[in-house]
Design a protein around this motif. Structure first.
Motif, PDB file in Angstrom:
ATOM      1  N   ASP A  72      96.418  68.577 -28.870  1.00 17.50           N
ATOM      2  CA  ASP A  72      96.677  69.936 -28.396  1.00 17.50           C
ATOM      3  C   ASP A  72      97.064  70.746 -29.619  1.00 17.50           C
ATOM      4  N   TRP A  73      96.359  71.838 -29.769  1.00 13.12           N
ATOM      5  CA  TRP A  73      96.447  72.617 -31.000  1.00 13.12           C
ATOM      6  C   TRP A  73      97.816  73.242 -31.139  1.00 13.12           C
ATOM      7  N   SER A  74      98.401  73.114 -32.318  1.00  6.94           N
ATOM      8  CA  SER A  74      99.672  73.777 -32.550  1.00  6.94           C
ATOM      9  C   SER A  74      99.833  74.035 -34.032  1.00  6.94           C
ATOM     10  N   VAL A  75     100.611  75.046 -34.363  1.00  6.46           N
ATOM     11  CA  VAL A  75     100.832  75.359 -35.771  1.00  6.46           C
ATOM     12  C   VAL A  75     102.121  74.719 -36.264  1.00  6.46           C
ATOM     13  N   GLY A  76     102.586  73.712 -35.477  1.00  7.63           N
ATOM     14  CA  GLY A  76     103.863  73.071 -35.793  1.00  7.63           C
ATOM     15  C   GLY A  76     103.966  72.577 -37.225  1.00  7.63           C
ATOM     16  N   ASN A  77     102.882  71.956 -37.729  1.00  5.33           N
ATOM     17  CA  ASN A  77     102.934  71.425 -39.092  1.00  5.33           C
ATOM     18  C   ASN A  77     103.164  72.544 -40.106  1.00  5.33           C
ATOM     19  N   TYR A  78     102.460  73.658 -39.892  1.00  5.96           N
ATOM     20  CA  TYR A  78     102.604  74.759 -40.846  1.00  5.96           C
ATOM     21  C   TYR A  78     104.002  75.372 -40.743  1.00  5.96           C
ATOM     22  N   ALA A  79     104.519  75.437 -39.511  1.00  9.61           N
ATOM     23  CA  ALA A  79     105.876  75.968 -39.338  1.00  9.61           C
ATOM     24  C   ALA A  79     106.874  75.101 -40.097  1.00  9.61           C
ATOM     25  N   THR A  80     106.687  73.757 -39.994  1.00  9.49           N
ATOM     26  CA  THR A  80     107.581  72.856 -40.728  1.00  9.49           C
ATOM     27  C   THR A  80     107.481  73.086 -42.226  1.00  9.49           C
ATOM     28  N   ILE A  81     106.249  73.232 -42.712  1.00 11.36           N
ATOM     29  CA  ILE A  81     106.054  73.407 -44.155  1.00 11.36           C
ATOM     30  C   ILE A  81     106.772  74.663 -44.633  1.00 11.36           C
ATOM     31  N   LEU A  82     106.684  75.734 -43.836  1.00 10.95           N
ATOM     32  CA  LEU A  82     107.293  76.985 -44.272  1.00 10.95           C
ATOM     33  C   LEU A  82     108.809  76.980 -44.107  1.00 10.95           C
ATOM     34  N   SER A  83     109.307  76.200 -43.128  1.00 10.80           N
ATOM     35  CA  SER A  83     110.747  76.279 -42.872  1.00 10.80           C
ATOM     36  C   SER A  83     111.546  75.237 -43.659  1.00 10.80           C
ATOM     37  N   GLU A  84     110.932  74.075 -43.919  1.00 13.36           N
ATOM     38  CA  GLU A  84     111.678  73.049 -44.649  1.00 13.36           C
ATOM     39  C   GLU A  84     111.645  73.337 -46.143  1.00 13.36           C
ATOM     40  N   PRO A  85     112.816  73.405 -46.776  1.00 17.43           N
ATOM     41  CA  PRO A  85     112.811  73.726 -48.212  1.00 17.43           C
ATOM     42  C   PRO A  85     112.066  72.692 -49.047  1.00 17.43           C
ATOM     43  N   LEU A  86     112.016  71.435 -48.571  1.00 21.54           N
ATOM     44  CA  LEU A  86     111.335  70.387 -49.340  1.00 21.54           C
ATOM     45  C   LEU A  86     109.918  70.799 -49.721  1.00 21.54           C
ATOM     46  N   TYR A  87     109.163  71.264 -48.708  1.00 21.36           N
ATOM     47  CA  TYR A  87     107.741  71.513 -48.936  1.00 21.36           C
ATOM     48  C   TYR A  87     107.528  72.720 -49.844  1.00 21.36           C
ATOM     49  N   THR A  88     108.251  73.801 -49.561  1.00 16.27           N
ATOM     50  CA  THR A  88     108.062  74.994 -50.391  1.00 16.27           C
ATOM     51  C   THR A  88     108.508  74.722 -51.824  1.00 16.27           C
ATOM     52  N   THR A  89     109.632  74.002 -51.971  1.00 18.21           N
ATOM     53  CA  THR A  89     110.108  73.716 -53.325  1.00 18.21           C
ATOM     54  C   THR A  89     109.077  72.905 -54.091  1.00 18.21           C
ATOM     55  N   LEU A  90     108.560  71.852 -53.456  1.00 20.89           N
ATOM     56  CA  LEU A  90     107.598  71.012 -54.166  1.00 20.89           C
ATOM     57  C   LEU A  90     106.311  71.760 -54.479  1.00 20.89           C
ATOM     58  N   LEU A  91     105.914  72.639 -53.553  1.00 22.99           N
ATOM     59  CA  LEU A  91     104.696  73.421 -53.783  1.00 22.99           C
ATOM     60  C   LEU A  91     104.899  74.354 -54.972  1.00 22.99           C
ATOM     61  N   LEU A  92     106.031  75.076 -54.966  1.00 26.31           N
ATOM     62  CA  LEU A  92     106.300  76.005 -56.065  1.00 26.31           C
ATOM     63  C   LEU A  92     106.447  75.245 -57.376  1.00 26.31           C
ATOM     64  N   ARG A  93     107.124  74.092 -57.308  1.00 25.63           N
ATOM     65  CA  ARG A  93     107.299  73.299 -58.522  1.00 25.63           C
ATOM     66  C   ARG A  93     105.942  72.855 -59.075  1.00 25.63           C
ATOM     67  N   SER A  94     105.049  72.417 -58.165  1.00 25.27           N
ATOM     68  CA  SER A  94     103.730  71.969 -58.617  1.00 25.27           C
ATOM     69  C   SER A  94     102.979  73.112 -59.273  1.00 25.27           C
ATOM     70  N   LEU A  95     103.030  74.294 -58.634  1.00 28.50           N
ATOM     71  CA  LEU A  95     102.336  75.444 -59.212  1.00 28.50           C
ATOM     72  C   LEU A  95     102.920  75.751 -60.586  1.00 28.50           C
ATOM     73  N   GLY A  96     104.248  75.725 -60.684  1.00 29.84           N
ATOM     74  CA  GLY A  96     104.902  76.037 -61.951  1.00 29.84           C
ATOM     75  C   GLY A  96     104.544  75.031 -63.034  1.00 29.84           C
ATOM     76  N   MET A  97     104.586  73.738 -62.661  1.00 28.52           N
ATOM     77  CA  MET A  97     104.298  72.710 -63.663  1.00 28.52           C
ATOM     78  C   MET A  97     102.839  72.767 -64.097  1.00 28.52           C
ATOM     79  N   ALA A  98     101.942  73.035 -63.132  1.00 30.48           N
ATOM     80  CA  ALA A  98     100.529  73.129 -63.488  1.00 30.48           C
ATOM     81  C   ALA A  98     100.302  74.336 -64.395  1.00 30.48           C
ATOM     82  N   MET A  99     101.000  75.442 -64.104  1.00 29.13           N
ATOM     83  CA  MET A  99     100.871  76.621 -64.955  1.00 29.13           C
ATOM     84  C   MET A  99     101.349  76.305 -66.369  1.00 29.13           C
ATOM     85  N   ALA A 100     102.489  75.655 -66.464  1.00 30.59           N
ATOM     86  CA  ALA A 100     103.025  75.323 -67.792  1.00 30.59           C
ATOM     87  C   ALA A 100     102.047  74.439 -68.552  1.00 30.59           C
TER      88      ALA A 100
END
Lengths: 310, 375
Positions: A72-100
């Motif tokens: 059953d379709w739900s955006v639950g996974n995306y909601a978790t990604i946006l609300s949990e600091p773990l995912y956003t932090t790791l995403l931003l960190r990856s972008l930053g490290m790749a940029m560096a």
């Protein structure tokens, strides 16, 4: 108009010779010819990229229950990604490290490519081979080599201790973000080096002479002529390096410590031990979107820079 | 990575490919980068059984009887952690045998991917220590056989450097939470070990481990420990090298790390924490679509033989399922290996994990990954 005429003419010729109708079709429609030539690639792309991508997108809206999924379709996974600091932090960190890593590589690769394009006149191929020689070894071996260099009893630590500069091995070398950035910069350098080299190589030498004739010094000549003309190579190199490094997980897994894990590690875990494939799919999609966004911003900046430079 | 050791071992001609692959495996790299399909094709081509196991269990010493009969070793596929192995099996990879632990059986059985093992086909079965397989979830619905044939048993505990770590009082799990050694502690990356050990440290009884309170209490101790940890890895080679170099003073390990380091004259001890160690029994399960079932039984029988057991206990320091193996070692040797003539002395003195449903496993692993990443 001219196009239509000529293809009509070809069609008529084909009909006269009594060739099969397919050839007539190809002759009439240039687009079709192009498509037919592209067909094998398109099929492979469709089967190996588009279909899996569609499956992954679909799966990212499911959720995992035990060993099964509910569809059953739900955006639950995306909601978790946006609300949990773990995912956003790791995403931003990856972008930053790749940029560096990308910045480091482009800055280091440019002089090498410049040297190769303008100052090597004989045996260019040999030079190219020598410069790309490290890339003849496996990616994993290169990462392992950095473990040997940066390790606790590694080359740098033993060297510094031998010289009496440090009494205790430096702990900070391995298992750190710096280690990951250095390793990525080295491991992917060829991807930045080669496009820059090609774009520099393509520059018409008479343009350089003209700028010298018009009284431009070497520094201004570089910034007003060479750099703008080689920008396509720099941009291509940046993308070729940035896109794969954001999602890299081998390097952080082997040389990054607890503080240097990247989004790729998290995606891998979702498909492995954590056993939450829909979440892994959602993370992968989020990563692709983030890379696209950063890429567009970068292109926009480059475009603005060019307008400003004029 | 210990460069001197690598150079030394390269000189001795034993810079082991195994160490290298083991590191990659533990990082989850080989399973992801290697497609299962060539393996499958190979397995069916030469008719050998395929054994899906941990790195280090793919050595000829463990399969001598099989080699004598069939001329060559079985084929191997290797996982970093059994959960990764299960993920691959669930996505269609087929091997004959796979090597999970006792607590995994109910969850693994619920995937429907396994068939009971017919013990009458194993000549070494009468020597297998009954207490190692005698559990309801291993025997029920198994048509008189077992779901998992026990193979190795041992402990998850702490290996620490006796010369570098200053032990105050009794050995305890506090060693891995010792702030004096911040940045010099090693941890296993799989929750299957770390979570349960943290439960012992937090004083959570294993039969309450599924409660929300338990999750909170265990997460709290693991979060408290994180700043002290140099790295989380399942790669025992990395942990061993870091302990040998003094990069780490203590790490959560299995028996083999302490044994291997002792062979190399590194002063280490495998701690017997006063709160009790985590104890485990692992073994082999048979895939329901095993392509070479006959040879799989031969491989199982070889694994259960006394010669395989002598190697497993003598060289790796793990307990073996065959009772006759224990006769080859005197009490002193066994005590030094932290083993005992009756496995139950060791297994019951520590804590054994209790089977949990997949939902628990996912929740635990998600949380442990968050903690490792610093949240």
């Amino acid at each position: 108009m001219a196009l239509t005429q000529s293809s009509d003419g070809l069609g008529a010729q084909g009909a006269r010779r009594g060739t099969p109708s397919s050839r007539r079709l190809f002759a009439r429609f240039e687009n079709l010819r192009g498509l037919a030539l592209l067909a094998p690639t398109l099929v492979i792309l469709g089967v190996t990229v588009v279909v899996p991508f569609a499956l992954m997108s679909a799966m990212s809206f499911w959720s995992q229950i035990g060993f099964d999924y509910t569809d059953d379709w739900s955006v639950g996974n995306y909601a978790t990604i946006l609300s949990e600091p773990l995912y956003t932090t790791l995403l931003l960190r990856s972008l930053g490290m790749a940029m560096a890593a990308t910045l480091l590589t482009v800055v280091l690769a440019y002089p090498m490519a410049y040297f190769l394009a303008f100052h090597v006149h004989r045996n260019k191929l040999v030079w190219l081979i020598i410069i790309t020689l490290p890339f003849w070894t496996s990616y994993l071996l290169r990462v392992f080599a950095w473990r040997v260099i940066l390790g606790y009893e590694g080359v740098i630590n033993s060297g510094l201790m031998e010289l009496g500069l440090i009494a205790e091995p430096l702990q900070a070398l391995l298992y750190s973000r710096t280690a990951v950035i250095i390793t990525l910069a080295h491991a992917w350098a060829a991807f930045a080096l080669l496009p820059i080299y090609v774009s520099l190589e393509k520059i018409d030498k008479s343009v350089l002479e003209a700028s010298a004739d018009l009284g431009e010094g070497p520094v201004m000549r570089f910034f007003r002529v060479i750099l703008p003309l080689s920008m396509p190579g720099v941009i291509a190199g940046t993308f070729l390096m940035f896109i794969p490094t954001v999602g890299d997980y081998v390097t952080p897994a082997l040389v990054g410590g607890p503080n240097a894990q990247m989004i790729g590690n998290l995606v891998q875990l979702q498909f492995g031990t954590v056993n939450n494939w829909p979440m892994g799919a959602a993370l992968a999609i989020t990563m692709i979107l983030a890379i696209t966004l950063v890429g567009l911003i970068f292109l926009g900046l480059m475009w603005a820079l060019r307008r400003w430079a004029r | 990575m210990n460069v001197n050791k690598m150079i030394r071992s390269a000189r001795q001609g034993r810079l082991s490919r195994r160490d290298f692959t083991r590191t990659l495996l533990a990082a989850g790299i080989v399973p992801v980068m290697s497609s299962p399909f060539p393996r499958r094709a190979m397995a069916s081509d030469n008719g050998h059984a395929t054994v899906f196991t941990w790195g280090g269990f793919d050595v000829p010493e463990l399969y001598q009887d099989y080699i004598d009969t069939h001329g060559d070793m079985p084929d191997f596929a290797i996982f970093g952690a059994p959960e990764d192995g299960l993920t691959r099996l669930r996505s269609g990879f087929v091997t004959d045998l796979i090597h999970p632990c006792m607590g995994d059986i109910p969850r693994w059985r619920s995937t429907g991917l396994f068939q009971p093992i017919d013990i009458s086909r194993l000549s070494n079965w009468p020597d297998v220590i009954p207490s190692l397989y005698d559990a309801p979830h291993n025997l029920e619905e198994a048509e008189g056989g077992v779901w998992q044939v026990p193979f190795d048993w041992g402990q998850t505990s702490i290996t620490y450097r006796t010369d570098l770590y200053d032990l105050e009082g009794e050995e305890s799990w506090d060693i891995l939470w010792d702030e004096r050694y911040a940045g010099r502690i090693g941890m296993l990356a799989t929750g299957d070990d770390a979570w349960w050990c943290a439960a012992i440290k937090a004083g959570v009884p294993f039969d309450e481990i599924h409660t929300d309170d338990a999750f909170e209490a265990i997460a709290a101790v693991l979060r408290e420990q994180r700043p002290l940890v140099r790295t989380y890895t399942d790669d025992t080679s990395s942990l061993n090298q870091a302990l040998a170099a003094g990069e780490m003073v203590a790490a959560m390990t299995w028996n083999s790390s302490a044994v291997e380091l002792t062979f190399e004259d590194v002063p280490v001890r495998f701690a017997q924490p006063k709160e009790g160690a985590l104890t485990w029994v692992c073994g082999f399960m048979l895939h329901k679509d095993a392509p070479s079932p006959d040879r799989a039984y031969d491989a199982l029988d070889a694994l259960l033989s006394v010669s395989a057991g002598e190697f497993l206990t003598g060289d790796y320091g793990y307990g073996h399922a065959n009772a006759r193996v224990l006769d080859l070692f005197d009490d002193e040797d066994l005590a030094a290996l932290t083993l005992s003539r009756d496995p139950m002395d060791i297994l019951d003195a520590g804590h054994r994990s209790i089977p949990q449903p997949p939902e628990w496993s996912s929740r635990m692993n998600t949380l442990y990954e968050q903690i490792k990443a610093g949240f």
